[in-house]
Scaffold this motif. Sequence first.
Motif, PDB file in Angstrom:
ATOM      1  N   ALA A   1       0.831  -1.214   0.000  1.00 41.92           N
ATOM      2  CA  ALA A   1       0.000   0.000   0.000  1.00 41.92           C
ATOM      3  C   ALA A   1       0.864   1.263   0.000  1.00 41.92           C
ATOM      4  CB  ALA A   1      -0.920  -0.017   1.214  1.00 41.92           C
ATOM      5  N   LEU A   2       1.953   1.235   0.760  1.00 38.83           N
ATOM      6  CA  LEU A   2       2.817   2.426   0.842  1.00 38.83           C
ATOM      7  C   LEU A   2       3.473   2.713  -0.502  1.00 38.83           C
ATOM      8  CD1 LEU A   2       4.125   4.661   2.545  1.00 38.83           C
ATOM      9  CD2 LEU A   2       5.949   3.044   3.106  1.00 38.83           C
ATOM     10  N   LEU A   3       3.986   1.673  -1.148  1.00 35.62           N
ATOM     11  CA  LEU A   3       4.666   1.890  -2.430  1.00 35.62           C
ATOM     12  C   LEU A   3       3.675   2.370  -3.493  1.00 35.62           C
ATOM     13  CD1 LEU A   3       7.249  -1.034  -2.500  1.00 35.62           C
ATOM     14  CD2 LEU A   3       7.634   1.368  -1.991  1.00 35.62           C
ATOM     15  N   GLN A   4       2.465   1.848  -3.431  1.00 37.08           N
ATOM     16  CA  GLN A   4       1.467   2.330  -4.396  1.00 37.08           C
ATOM     17  C   GLN A   4       1.120   3.798  -4.125  1.00 37.08           C
ATOM     18  OE1 GLN A   4      -2.606   0.886  -4.308  1.00 37.08           O
ATOM     19  NE2 GLN A   4      -2.748   1.156  -6.523  1.00 37.08           N
ATOM     20  N   ALA A   5       0.940   4.120  -2.841  1.00 37.73           N
ATOM     21  CA  ALA A   5       0.606   5.510  -2.483  1.00 37.73           C
ATOM     22  C   ALA A   5       1.702   6.464  -2.962  1.00 37.73           C
ATOM     23  CB  ALA A   5       0.411   5.623  -0.968  1.00 37.73           C
ATOM     24  N   LYS A   6       2.946   6.076  -2.748  1.00 31.52           N
ATOM     25  CA  LYS A   6       4.083   6.936  -3.160  1.00 31.52           C
ATOM     26  C   LYS A   6       4.115   7.059  -4.689  1.00 31.52           C
ATOM     27  CE  LYS A   6       6.230   7.948   0.762  1.00 31.52           C
ATOM     28  NZ  LYS A   6       7.285   7.473   1.604  1.00 31.52           N
ATOM     29  N   ALA A   7       3.902   5.938  -5.381  1.00 26.63           N
ATOM     30  CA  ALA A   7       3.922   5.967  -6.852  1.00 26.63           C
ATOM     31  C   ALA A   7       2.820   6.894  -7.387  1.00 26.63           C
ATOM     32  CB  ALA A   7       3.739   4.554  -7.400  1.00 26.63           C
ATOM     33  N   ASP A   8       1.730   6.981  -6.622  1.00 30.35           N
ATOM     34  CA  ASP A   8       0.607   7.823  -7.046  1.00 30.35           C
ATOM     35  C   ASP A   8       0.704   9.269  -6.530  1.00 30.35           C
ATOM     36  OD1 ASP A   8      -0.372   5.626  -8.337  1.00 30.35           O
ATOM     37  OD2 ASP A   8      -1.881   5.121  -6.828  1.00 30.35           O
ATOM     38  N   GLY A   9       1.824   9.595  -5.871  1.00 32.03           N
ATOM     39  CA  GLY A   9       2.066  10.982  -5.467  1.00 32.03           C
ATOM     40  C   GLY A   9       1.560  11.357  -4.083  1.00 32.03           C
ATOM     41  N   TYR A  10       1.239  10.378  -3.248  1.00 41.35           N
ATOM     42  CA  TYR A  10       0.811  10.640  -1.863  1.00 41.35           C
ATOM     43  C   TYR A  10       1.946  10.310  -0.897  1.00 41.35           C
ATOM     44  CZ  TYR A  10      -3.873  10.550  -3.928  1.00 41.35           C
ATOM     45  OH  TYR A  10      -4.985  10.804  -4.701  1.00 41.35           O
ATOM     46  N   ASP A  11       1.781  10.758   0.345  1.00 41.87           N
ATOM     47  CA  ASP A  11       2.794  10.444   1.368  1.00 41.87           C
ATOM     48  C   ASP A  11       2.524   9.100   2.027  1.00 41.87           C
ATOM     49  OD1 ASP A  11       4.061  12.967   1.078  1.00 41.87           O
ATOM     50  OD2 ASP A  11       2.496  13.867   2.344  1.00 41.87           O
ATOM     51  N   ALA A  12       1.253   8.773   2.224  1.00 42.69           N
ATOM     52  CA  ALA A  12       0.931   7.569   3.006  1.00 42.69           C
ATOM     53  C   ALA A  12      -0.486   7.083   2.702  1.00 42.69           C
ATOM     54  CB  ALA A  12       1.055   7.886   4.500  1.00 42.69           C
TER      55      ALA A  12
ATOM     56  N   CYS B   1      -1.367   8.061  14.780  1.00 43.75           N
ATOM     57  CA  CYS B   1      -0.578   8.026  16.001  1.00 43.75           C
ATOM     58  C   CYS B   1       0.061   6.665  16.184  1.00 43.75           C
ATOM     59  CB  CYS B   1      -1.393   8.446  17.216  1.00 43.75           C
ATOM     60  SG  CYS B   1      -2.482   7.183  17.829  1.00 43.75           S
ATOM     61  N   GLY B   2       1.206   6.671  16.834  1.00 45.06           N
ATOM     62  CA  GLY B   2       1.946   5.442  17.088  1.00 45.06           C
ATOM     63  C   GLY B   2       3.231   5.783  17.812  1.00 45.06           C
ATOM     64  N   SER B   3       3.900   4.763  18.308  1.00 47.14           N
ATOM     65  CA  SER B   3       5.160   5.012  19.029  1.00 47.14           C
ATOM     66  C   SER B   3       6.156   5.697  18.105  1.00 47.14           C
ATOM     67  CB  SER B   3       5.749   3.702  19.527  1.00 47.14           C
ATOM     68  OG  SER B   3       4.792   3.016  20.276  1.00 47.14           O
ATOM     69  N   GLY B   4       6.216   5.243  16.859  1.00 49.95           N
ATOM     70  CA  GLY B   4       7.124   5.864  15.896  1.00 49.95           C
ATOM     71  C   GLY B   4       6.572   7.161  15.336  1.00 49.95           C
ATOM     72  N   TYR B   5       5.310   7.155  14.936  1.00 52.03           N
ATOM     73  CA  TYR B   5       4.675   8.336  14.317  1.00 52.03           C
ATOM     74  C   TYR B   5       4.398   9.433  15.339  1.00 52.03           C
ATOM     75  CZ  TYR B   5       3.548   6.179   9.764  1.00 52.03           C
ATOM     76  OH  TYR B   5       3.603   5.610   8.521  1.00 52.03           O
ATOM     77  N   GLU B   6       4.380   9.046  16.640  1.00 47.93           N
ATOM     78  CA  GLU B   6       3.928   9.955  17.697  1.00 47.93           C
ATOM     79  C   GLU B   6       2.540  10.454  17.276  1.00 47.93           C
ATOM     80  OE1 GLU B   6       7.592  12.127  17.453  1.00 47.93           O
ATOM     81  OE2 GLU B   6       8.377  11.087  19.226  1.00 47.93           O
ATOM     82  N   ILE B   7       2.380  11.791  17.133  1.00 47.69           N
ATOM     83  CA  ILE B   7       1.106  12.254  16.562  1.00 47.69           C
ATOM     84  C   ILE B   7       1.449  13.000  15.284  1.00 47.69           C
ATOM     85  CG2 ILE B   7      -0.865  13.816  16.890  1.00 47.69           C
ATOM     86  CD1 ILE B   7      -0.920  12.804  19.781  1.00 47.69           C
ATOM     87  N   THR B   8       1.054  12.425  14.153  1.00 45.84           N
ATOM     88  CA  THR B   8       1.432  12.975  12.846  1.00 45.84           C
ATOM     89  C   THR B   8       0.168  13.476  12.130  1.00 45.84           C
ATOM     90  OG1 THR B   8       3.323  11.483  12.653  1.00 45.84           O
ATOM     91  CG2 THR B   8       2.485  12.429  10.614  1.00 45.84           C
ATOM     92  N   PRO B   9       0.087  14.800  11.930  1.00 48.00           N
ATOM     93  CA  PRO B   9      -1.121  15.355  11.303  1.00 48.00           C
ATOM     94  C   PRO B   9      -1.311  14.870   9.864  1.00 48.00           C
ATOM     95  CG  PRO B   9       0.218  17.080  12.338  1.00 48.00           C
ATOM     96  CD  PRO B   9       1.043  15.832  12.340  1.00 48.00           C
ATOM     97  N   ILE B  10      -2.560  14.717   9.481  1.00 47.58           N
ATOM     98  CA  ILE B  10      -2.934  14.421   8.096  1.00 47.58           C
ATOM     99  C   ILE B  10      -3.626  15.665   7.551  1.00 47.58           C
ATOM    100  CG2 ILE B  10      -4.431  12.995   6.624  1.00 47.58           C
ATOM    101  CD1 ILE B  10      -4.044  10.734   8.723  1.00 47.58           C
ATOM    102  N   LEU B  11      -3.146  16.150   6.405  1.00 49.33           N
ATOM    103  CA  LEU B  11      -3.679  17.416   5.872  1.00 49.33           C
ATOM    104  C   LEU B  11      -4.740  17.197   4.800  1.00 49.33           C
ATOM    105  CD1 LEU B  11      -0.391  19.528   5.630  1.00 49.33           C
ATOM    106  CD2 LEU B  11      -1.957  19.254   7.554  1.00 49.33           C
ATOM    107  N   SER B  12      -4.627  16.099   4.064  1.00 50.62           N
ATOM    108  CA  SER B  12      -5.635  15.830   3.025  1.00 50.62           C
ATOM    109  C   SER B  12      -5.768  14.325   2.826  1.00 50.62           C
ATOM    110  CB  SER B  12      -5.249  16.504   1.701  1.00 50.62           C
ATOM    111  OG  SER B  12      -4.080  15.909   1.176  1.00 50.62           O
ATOM    112  N   ILE B  13      -6.940  13.925   2.320  1.00 49.68           N
ATOM    113  CA  ILE B  13      -7.182  12.505   2.018  1.00 49.68           C
ATOM    114  C   ILE B  13      -7.812  12.425   0.631  1.00 49.68           C
ATOM    115  CG2 ILE B  13      -8.401  10.404   2.705  1.00 49.68           C
ATOM    116  CD1 ILE B  13      -8.247  11.417   5.630  1.00 49.68           C
ATOM    117  N   ASP B  14      -7.185  11.674  -0.263  1.00 53.89           N
ATOM    118  CA  ASP B  14      -7.604  11.606  -1.672  1.00 53.89           C
ATOM    119  C   ASP B  14      -7.768  13.016  -2.245  1.00 53.89           C
ATOM    120  OD1 ASP B  14      -7.509   8.866  -1.674  1.00 53.89           O
ATOM    121  OD2 ASP B  14      -9.670   8.559  -1.570  1.00 53.89           O
ATOM    122  N   ARG B  15      -6.852  13.887  -1.845  1.00 60.01           N
ATOM    123  CA  ARG B  15      -6.789  15.301  -2.289  1.00 60.01           C
ATOM    124  C   ARG B  15      -7.909  16.175  -1.729  1.00 60.01           C
ATOM    125  NH1 ARG B  15      -1.987  14.582  -4.212  1.00 60.01           N
ATOM    126  NH2 ARG B  15      -1.692  13.198  -5.972  1.00 60.01           N
ATOM    127  N   PHE B  16      -8.782  15.648  -0.907  1.00 56.28           N
ATOM    128  CA  PHE B  16      -9.744  16.526  -0.218  1.00 56.28           C
ATOM    129  C   PHE B  16      -9.025  17.150   0.981  1.00 56.28           C
ATOM    130  CE2 PHE B  16     -12.858  13.460  -2.040  1.00 56.28           C
ATOM    131  CZ  PHE B  16     -13.694  14.357  -2.687  1.00 56.28           C
TER     132      PHE B  16
END
Length: 308
Positions: free
Chosen positions: A163-174, A250-265
């Motif tokens: 999923a991550l590699l597809q997201a990156k290939a499609d121009g998203y972060d995650a 959120c996660g031990s590694g991510y701590e609290i990581t904001p999400i700014l957009s989803i599917d460009r919304f």
Amino acid sequence: MSEPRIWMNGKLVSQAEATLPVNSAAVFYATNVFEGLRAYWNESDEQLYCFRLDAHFARFRESMKMMRFATPYSDADLHAAVREVLTGNGFREDIHMHLVGYVVGAGMEATSPTGLYVNPRRRGRLTENDGLKCCISSWARTSDNAIPIRLKCGANYQNGRLALLQAKADGYDAPIFLNQQGRVAEGTGATFFMVRKGQLVTPPVTSDILESITRATLIEHLAQDVLGMPVVEREIARTELYVAEEAFFCGSGYEITPILSIDRFPLGDGHVGAMTQKLLTAYMNIVRGTDKRFPEWRTPVYPKTVKV
Ligand code: PMP
């Protein structure tokens, strides 16, 4: 900066020395279980604090049980391993660690002998006021009856990798995963939260997510403490994400990581949300011990030094 040494089966070794046999189940089937842990350097206390070790060790043992590992490790063994890798490297900085239990025996049925290592790694963070551009993945989260995500084993992360590699290939972060029922599950290595109609909402532990310790920290204390509201645990539908006011991982590694957009919304005004920012600041103060509450969550690594 020198390369951190790894604690492996009782010894500190270099990265080059920390090797596994190609015939081991650990290498061929990724037969391992692991935890991602963080230790935080507190400058004024001159102390390194590990966050919620007991909860991580409890989950580690649950993973070993589900994988039928023949050799269990006691909490005392695990505490000693983490302490030795941190003090042995003399860290005076924030550090992320992988605690890994693995099967050295060969073949699919192997459950022994097992080994243990702790691999400390320097791990970056997003800059302040930054966040992720996410997509809904077309890969579904594996289900509890197939490859259960409650079980934290290396092999499970192939689902996230696709999923991550597809997201990156499609121009998203995650990516954000939906489960087999089409409900929101989580990220590749983080739990998902959103703010919807003023409520803080996260999927239940039956939605094919890891039972996250950071998620529990928010549910048990932080949300009430910081925002004066409980976390609502309920199923989340895909389209709710597009109209959410805020979202974060959120996660031990991510701590609290904001999400700014989803599917460009864009979410809210497209910047880090106010509630997300408050939780992020409070979380960082607690894990680092600048906020002294919840001392039971922080394990000091160094013997107490008296400042003169
Ligand atoms: N989900 C997955 C798949 C993860 O790998 C992680 C990281 N361990 C999380 C959620 C967050 O869990 P925790 O807060 O316990 O680190």
